[in-house]
Design an enzyme around this catalytic site. Structure first.
Site, PDB file in Angstrom:
ATOM      1  N   LYS A  26       0.843  -1.208   0.000  1.00  0.00           N
ATOM      2  CA  LYS A  26       0.000   0.000   0.000  1.00  0.00           C
ATOM      3  C   LYS A  26       0.875   1.254   0.000  1.00  0.00           C
ATOM      4  CE  LYS A  26      -3.893  -2.469   1.993  1.00  0.00           C
ATOM      5  NZ  LYS A  26      -4.688  -2.876   3.144  1.00  0.00           N
ATOM      6  N   GLN A  82      -5.015  -1.576   9.333  1.00  0.00           N
ATOM      7  CA  GLN A  82      -4.913  -2.921   8.758  1.00  0.00           C
ATOM      8  C   GLN A  82      -5.497  -3.959   9.714  1.00  0.00           C
ATOM      9  OE1 GLN A  82      -3.842  -3.488   5.614  1.00  0.00           O
ATOM     10  NE2 GLN A  82      -4.113  -5.691   5.776  1.00  0.00           N
ATOM     11  N   ASP A  88     -11.488   2.418   3.525  1.00  0.00           N
ATOM     12  CA  ASP A  88     -11.834   0.996   3.395  1.00  0.00           C
ATOM     13  C   ASP A  88     -13.341   0.821   3.183  1.00  0.00           C
ATOM     14  OD1 ASP A  88      -9.664  -0.872   3.637  1.00  0.00           O
ATOM     15  OD2 ASP A  88      -9.420  -0.296   5.727  1.00  0.00           O
TER      16      ASP A  88
HETATM   17  N1  GUN Z   1      -7.024  -6.964   5.935  1.00  0.00           N
HETATM   18  C1  GUN Z   1      -7.250  -7.729   4.831  1.00  0.00           C
HETATM   19  N2  GUN Z   1      -7.815  -6.991   3.847  1.00  0.00           N
HETATM   20  C2  GUN Z   1      -7.941  -5.730   4.339  1.00  0.00           C
HETATM   21  C3  GUN Z   1      -8.442  -4.520   3.784  1.00  0.00           C
HETATM   22  O1  GUN Z   1      -8.906  -4.445   2.641  1.00  0.00           O
HETATM   23  N3  GUN Z   1      -8.395  -3.435   4.614  1.00  0.00           N
HETATM   24  C4  GUN Z   1      -7.907  -3.498   5.891  1.00  0.00           C
HETATM   25  N4  GUN Z   1      -7.918  -2.382   6.610  1.00  0.00           N
HETATM   26  N5  GUN Z   1      -7.436  -4.612   6.426  1.00  0.00           N
HETATM   27  C5  GUN Z   1      -7.452  -5.720   5.643  1.00  0.00           C
END
Ligand code: GUN
Length: 279
Positions: free
Chosen positions: A52, A96, A119
């Site tokens: 990211k 996350q 998200d």
């Molecule tokens: N953990 C696995 N996929 C995601 C996601 O798309 N966003 C976040 N914040 N955590 C994750």
């Protein structure tokens, strides 16, 4: 033999579009910032967060990483979220998941300002998605919709089957397909006749979390098969929920793992961060 949907190439196109938008904002002296919070030392989370940050750098978004220890308390994380909610240089906040056991994930998600919730996990944004009046789309389902569009398949009236009912993927995925007038069936671990239901799908989206769960007998000839899975097999190799080798002989279109949905999720996160900055 199926056509392979190249998620890397589609994601690169999305990132290019986002980079252009970031440049246009910079000309108006508007910078775009994403705060990425990681708690503990989950190996997979570390890889996702690094990817990211890399994507941010590529499109011109400033990323601010907050790496907190495994022992972080709920209070401490809530304090950080509050600080980021009030920081004007931060347009998007991503915490996350998963979080360590002592932290209630829902509490954290609810504390993130819906305007910075890139998200789209906050109940307010989930509600907007349900109604079909949204500004943020959840990243993975939005990425899947882009991949389906890439095949030239019109979702309208098609039989769409989603395997898995998570809040992050399965449920919003069903909504986005429904918004495009797909006839959507949601399936899960308690579903009876799963094979038959899947074998009728024109569009099959697997978000189960089990390596090789979808086998060729579950695929309708010519179907679009989208694999959201990210698993490690017995040899430690990254693989999806779909038995790729078997299913590619039967599907019309199929996504590989890696190189399918994964890069799209990150590209859509970049898109959401720019959308947040514009708001
Ligand atoms: N953990 C696995 N996929 C995601 C996601 O798309 N966003 C976040 N914040 N955590 C994750």
């Amino acid at each position: 033999m199926a056509n392979i949907i190249d998620g890397k190439a589609v994601a690169a196109k999305v990132r290019q579009r986002v980079a252009e938008e970031v440049k246009q904002l910079a000309e108006k002296n508007i910078t775009v910032g994403l705060a990425v919070v990681i708690v503990g030392d989950n190996q997979a989370s570390r890889v996702y967060v690094n990817n990211k940050k890399k994507a941010c750098a590529e499109v011109g978004i400033t990323s601010y990483e907050y790496a907190l220890p495994e022992s972080t308390t709920e209070e401490e994380l809530l304090t950080l979220v509050d600080k980021l909610n009030n920081d004007d240089s931060v347009n998007g906040i991503l915490v996350q998941l998963p979080l360590p056991k002592q932290i209630n994930e829902n509490k954290i998600i609810n504390a993130i300002s819906p305007k910075k919730d890139v998200d789209a996990f906050h109940p307010e944004n989930v509600g907007h998605i349900m109604i079909g009046d949204y500004h943020f789309l959840p990243c993975t389902p939005a990425g899947v919709m882009e991949l389906i569009a890439e095949t030239g398949t019109d979702v309208c009236g098609k039989s769409c089957v989603v395997i898995g009912r998570s809040n992050i993927v399965g449920k919003p995925m069903a909504m986005l397909l429904l918004h495009k007038n797909g006839t959507v069936t949601m399936t899960h671990s308690k579903t009876q006749n799963l094979k038959e239901i899947c074998a009728n799908a024109d569009i099959l989206v697997a978000a189960v979390g089990k390596a090789g769960f979808v086998t060729a007998d579950m695929v309708k000839p010519g179907a679009v098969v989208i694999d959201v899975g990210m698993n490690r097999n017995a040899q430690g190799k990254l693989c999806g929920d779909v038995d790729f080798e078997g299913c590619k002989e039967k599907a019309g279109w199929i996504t590989p793992v890696p190189g399918g949905v994964g890069p799209m999720t990150i590209a859509m996160l970049m898109q959401n961060t720019v959308t947040a900055a514009k708001k």
